[in-house]
Every structure is written in structure tokens, then in C-alpha cells.
Write a protein that holds these residues in place. Structure first.
Motif, PDB file in Angstrom:
ATOM      1  N   THR A 138       1.205  -0.885   0.578  1.00 47.39           N
ATOM      2  CA  THR A 138       0.266  -0.217   0.151  1.00 47.39           C
ATOM      3  C   THR A 138       1.176   1.061   0.226  1.00 47.39           C
ATOM      4  O   THR A 138       1.941   0.891   0.083  1.00 47.39           O
ATOM      5  N   ASN A 139       0.485   2.226   0.054  1.00 43.65           N
ATOM      6  CA  ASN A 139       1.097   4.008   0.092  1.00 43.65           C
ATOM      7  C   ASN A 139       1.867   3.858   1.242  1.00 43.65           C
ATOM      8  O   ASN A 139       2.692   4.320   1.469  1.00 43.65           O
ATOM      9  N   ASP A 140       1.381   3.032   2.257  1.00 45.56           N
ATOM     10  CA  ASP A 140       2.312   2.986   3.757  1.00 45.56           C
ATOM     11  C   ASP A 140       3.231   1.898   3.777  1.00 45.56           C
ATOM     12  O   ASP A 140       3.939   1.380   4.572  1.00 45.56           O
ATOM     13  N   ASN A 199      -8.389   0.529   5.333  1.00 42.79           N
ATOM     14  CA  ASN A 199      -8.377   1.548   6.306  1.00 42.79           C
ATOM     15  C   ASN A 199      -9.579   0.975   7.803  1.00 42.79           C
ATOM     16  O   ASN A 199      -9.244   2.387   8.476  1.00 42.79           O
ATOM     17  N   VAL A 221      -1.552  -0.140  11.133  1.00 41.54           N
ATOM     18  CA  VAL A 221      -0.917   0.419   9.531  1.00 41.54           C
ATOM     19  C   VAL A 221      -2.720  -0.524   8.708  1.00 41.54           C
ATOM     20  O   VAL A 221      -3.180  -0.895   8.846  1.00 41.54           O
ATOM     21  N   ASN A 222      -2.657  -0.202   7.038  1.00 38.29           N
ATOM     22  CA  ASN A 222      -3.317   0.089   6.619  1.00 38.29           C
ATOM     23  C   ASN A 222      -4.060  -0.960   5.183  1.00 38.29           C
ATOM     24  O   ASN A 222      -4.039  -1.542   4.447  1.00 38.29           O
TER      25      ASN A 222
END
Ligand code: NAD
Length: 484
Positions: free
Chosen positions: A136-138, A389, A430-431
Motif C-alpha cells: 500500500t502507500n504506507d 483502513n 497500519v492500512n
């Protein structure tokens, strides 16, 4: 005369390589050198792997590469030529020997604690596969491969080397208490191979404890074998014990091609000034001479180096600041002038030259593909790594709508810690979740069943990655989540 390939490298590479070859030539070492094109300027010429096709062909036909440090151009998306060379030619064992050098002051030399440690680091696998994805972005994921044949290859090399050197102890460094499957496999293979070498005392130490013991009692260690990343860190720690990277040789050993190089980099801050220390490359050269059976040349030059260091001659990066430093050429000439002299400490014995083991250059088949699989293997579930999320209970409710009669949702974890069905409100999220599905009644599943589940889950989530859960006989071939 044996012919070897030489790549002088970038930065200080050509200076230290010329110094070392001048020493070899003065000692009449029976080697011929074919200089090949590798390094930053080869990238700049447009060769994306940092070497010309002619260089690759020469190295593959000669089997030995003696190389200076090389720079990887930054920001061009190209891979390090040093790592490419080690991997392309399957130099699976990285051997680094660290010994007390009198004249190179360290905490231990001053305290009279002798050091003679050889680190054998697995050189191909582990996180060095560089297989990484942003889930993911994170959230970034790195895959860490530890294989049975890959571990066996390097561990067997370490045992053989320890036996030939007459070592007393061989230690496996690992983190199998946490990484039970990956480091657990490495450790299991270590003790399997240890049975074939009853003359060696084989033991293991968890890597953090190993680091503590190495800096407090380095004299207790002899040969240490480790996986790639842990070996990388521990070998630099050992370099620090004997005076730094300027005294750290390295050999990358393969069955067909071997690469000998210093551990330090191109030192751009001092390049072109003729002040670099050639000792690490020279020590790597001794490893190469011995690998080629040239025992007498190696011992004669090494004794001259040890004598030179003992007599206090030094380049600017080490030694007594009250005596003037020699430049690279002067230091090489000082060693040449000391040919035939015996050092007071650890003189190297003049062993007979040994016949070189002939090398087979063409691989007809890959023996590492052959596995001795004895147990029945079947699929009992799948880990779906999904992006979300939302809170774990919401994720679980959505997952439970897609299980059909085939799957049960067993656990959901976030960064490896279970957050459903039980968890703690204090666990940070976290997502990205891992949702573990297992078959109802432990019935074997097919890959098609898993694809069906995958398709259904896409109605609610982006599935970032999947891992099949296998059983080998009655053994789970996967780890449990923390708290599961
Ligand atoms: P470096 O080892 O080149 O330099 C670190 C420090 O040590 C510098 O102050 C340097 O002057 C000093 N130093 C290193 N070797 C020395 C020697 N022989 N004599 C005297 N002083 C010496 O590390 P870095 O600055 O992080 O890396 C510079 C470049 O080297 C980078 O492009 C890196 O990718 C490359 N590199 C190549 C290899 C290799 O070819 N095997 C290994 C490491 C780094």
C-alpha cells in the motif's frame, strides 16, 4: 602461468590495484593478468550491468576475477556491479578473514587479545534477492528467501574450509528464535552437515548475543557462518576489531568462478592522490594466491607485509601519527624491500604449492533443482494480504461474507500481530492486514478454491499479495501470527 581477469575499479581502485600488482610482479608470482572493463565508466558507456560483454566472457572463461572497488551510479536505477557479479556467477560463499596485525593498533592488540576469525557469509539469498514491493502507500514488503540447497552449499564450504585450516570451532550465527522457518532452516542444515565433521566443535549463537560476545571475547571464535544480511553486518563488526575496512579482505567463492576484492569502497575523497592503503586488496590477493595453490608466493609476500606493519611503516589512514606516512607507491615499495624477512608475530609457514583443482566451466544441469521431498504436501489455507483502513472487526465481517462452506477465517494480523478474533486496543494498526483462511475440517484445498476466494474478496478489498498455507505431512509449513 595461470591467467586471471583483473578489473581495476573506480576511485582509488586503479591506484591500489597497480600497487598490489607491482608487489606480485616483484615477487615473480606466476600469474598473467587480462584487464577487463567493469565499473562506473562502463555504466556511463551504456552497459546497464556495469561490464562489457567481452569482460563477462573473459571472466567466465578464466574463472578468477581480482577486482578493485567499483561505484554504482546513483539515481540511474542500475544495480550494483559488485552485487551483480557475485550473483551472476553464483559466488555463494563470502569468506572474510580477520587477524591481529601487529603495527595496526586496536583495543584488542593493545590488550594482547589475539584475533583470528573467519566469517563465512551466504552471498546470494536472503533479503539480497532485492524482491520488494509496496503493498500500500504506507507498507513495503521484502521477501527473504533462505533455501535448503543454498544454505547447504555455503555451510558445506565453511566446514570444508575450517577442516583444511585445522580450525577447532565452527559457529552458526542466526535469529532462528524469531525467524523460525527461514533461519530455522539454515540452522537445521548447519547441524545436518556438522554430523559429517565430528572433528570440529560445531555450535550456534543467536546473532545479537554473537555481536556482544565478538566485541568482548573475540579470541573465543574461529569460523562463523551466517546468512547474508546478518553476515554482512557481523563481518564489518569483525573488521572493526582488527583496525577497520582497510584491513578487511574478501573472497567470493563459487564452484566455477571466484572473485577476490577488498571490502572497502572507492574512497572518492582521496581518489587520485596516491595516498590510499592497499593492504585490504593485498590481503584479498593472498586469499586468491592460496585459492590458486600458490602457497609459497602468498606466504613470502604476507610475511613481508607483516614485517612492514610491525616495523611501523604505514599509510596515512593508520599507524603512529608521529612518524611520516608513506604514499601508496612508497608503501608497496617498502613491502617489496622486506621480501624474505620474517615478522616477529604470526609468521606464515612456507607450505608447498598445491595443484589447482580443475574447474568445470559449463553447467550441464542445475543440481540444486533436485529436491529430496519425502513428505506429502497439501494446501490447507491461504493468507490474503489486503489493503484496508477499517477496524479489524469490520474487516473480519466483510471477510466472513466470502468464505463459502470451504474456508474459515482463523486470524487477522497487522504487521504480524494478531488483532482478530482477539487482540489489544494498544496494538497500532497500519492500512494493510493479513487475513488467514483455513479449510473447514482441515480438508485439502486446490489452487482454484483459493482463486475463487480471491475473486470474492476483491468485491470489498484490494488484495495486495497472497501466500498459500501448506502442510508437509503433519507439519505446518508456515508460522503463526504473534498472539495466535
Ligand atoms: P568507502 O569505503 O569508499 O570510504 C569510507 C571512508 O574510508 C572514506 O573516508 C575513505 O577515504 C576511507 N577509505 C576507504 N578505503 C580506503 C583505503 N584503501 N585507504 C584509505 N582510506 C580508505 O565507502 P563509501 O564512501 O561509503 O563508498 C564510496 C563508493 O564506493 C560508493 O559508490 C559505494 O557504492 C562504493 N563501494 C564499493 C564497494 C565494492 O566495490 N566492493 C564496497 C563498498 C562501497
Amino acid at each position: 602461468m595461470t591467467k586471471i581477469a583483473v578489473a581495476k575499479g573506480d576511485g582509488i581502485g586503479p591506484e591500489i590495484m597497480d600497487a598490489v600488482l607491482s608487489i606480485f610482479n616483484a615477487a615473480k608470482v606466476p600469474l598473467e593478468y587480462e584487464v577487463v572493463e567493469m565499473g562506473k565508466w562502463v555504466f556511463d558507456k551504456g552497459y546497464s550491468n556495469g561490464m562489457t560483454p567481452e569482460a563477462q566472457q573473459t571472466i567466465e572463461s578464466l574463472g578468477i576475477l581480482f577486482k578493485g572497488p567499483m561505484e554504482t551510479p546513483k539515481g540511474k536505477g542500475v544495480k550494483s556491479v559488485n552485487v551483480t557479479a557475485r550473483k551472476t556467477w553464483n559466488t555463494y560463499a563470502n569468506k572474510r578473514t580477520f587477524q591481529t596485525l601487529h603495527g595496526v593498533d586496536t583495543v584488542f592488540s593493545k590488550a594482547g587479545v589475539p584475533i583470528d576469525i573467519t566469517i563465512v557469509r551466504e552471498n546470494i539469498e536472503d533479503t539480497y534477492g532485492g524482491i520488494e514491493h509496496m503493498l500500500t502507500n504506507d507498507v513495503a514488503l521484502s521477501r527473504r528467501f533462505i533455501t535448503r540447497p543454498g544454505s547447504a552449499q555455503v555451510i558445506r564450504y565453511a566446514f570444508e574450509m575450517a577442516k583444511k585450516k585445522g580450525c577447532r570451532r565452527i559457529t552458526c550465527g542466526h535469529k532462528a528464535n524469531i525467524m523460525k522457518l527461514t533461519d530455522g532452516l539454515f540452522l537445521e542444515v548447519f547441524y545436518e552437515i556438522a554430523k559429517e565433521y565430528p572433528e570440529l566443535k560445531a555450535d550456534d549463537v543467536i546473532v545479537d548475543d554473537l555481536c556482544m560476545k565478538l566485541v568482548s571475547r573475540p579470541d573465543l571464535f574461529d569460523v562463523v557462518v551466517l546468512t547474508n544480511l546478518q553476515g554482512d553486518i557481523v563481518s564489518d563488526l569483525c573488521a572493526g576489531l582488527v583496525g577497520g575496512l582497510g584491513f578487511a579482505p574478501s573472497a567470493n567463492i563459487g564452484d566455477h568462478i571466484s572473485i577476490f576484492e577488498a571490502v572497502h569502497g572507492t574512497a572518492p575523497d582521496i581518489a587520485g592522490k596516491n595516498i590510499a592503503n592497499p593492504t585490504a586488496l593485498l590481503l584479498s590477493g593472498f586469499g586468491m594466491l592460496r585459492h590458486l595453490g600458490l602457497m609459497q608466493s602468498a606466504a613470502m609476500i604476507e610475511n613481508a607485509l607483516l614485517y612492514t606493519l610491525e616495523s611501523g611503516q604505514h599509510t596515512g589512514d593508520f599507524g603512529d601519527k608521529n612518524t611520516p606516512a608513506l604514499n601508496t607507491t612508497e608503501f608497496a615499495n617498502a613491502i617489496i624491500a622486506n621480501f624474505g624477512k620474517q615478522p616477529a608475530h604470526n609468521p606464515k609457514p612456507m607450505l608447498q604449492d598445491a595443484a589447482i583443482t580443475p574447474t568445470v566451466f559449463k553447467l550441464e544441469h542445475n543440481p540444486m533443482l533436485e529436491s529430496n521431498e519425502e513428505m506429502n504436501e497439501f494446501i490447507v489455507g491461504v493468507d490474503m494480504f489486503i489493503e484496508s483502513n477499517e477496524q479489524p472487526t469490520v474487516v473480519a465481517d466483510k471477510c466472513l461474507q466470502h468464505t463459502l462452506d470451504l474456508f474459515k477465517l482463523v486470524t487477522i494480523s497487522n504487521r504480524g500481530t494478531q488483532v482478530w478474533p482477539k487482540g489489544s486496543v494498544f496494538t497500532n494498526l497500519v492500512n494493510q492486514y493479513r487475513c488467514r483462511f483455513e479449510s473447514v475440517g482441515d480438508q485439502p484445498l486446490t489452487q482454484i478454491d483459493i482463486i475463487e476466494l480471491y475473486k470474492r474478496l476483491t468485491a470489498d478489498f484490494k488484495v495486495c499479495s497472497t501466500e498459500i498455507l501448506n502442510m508437509w505431512g503433519d507439519k505446518k509449513a508456515y508460522s503463526l501470527a504473534q498472539g495466535q
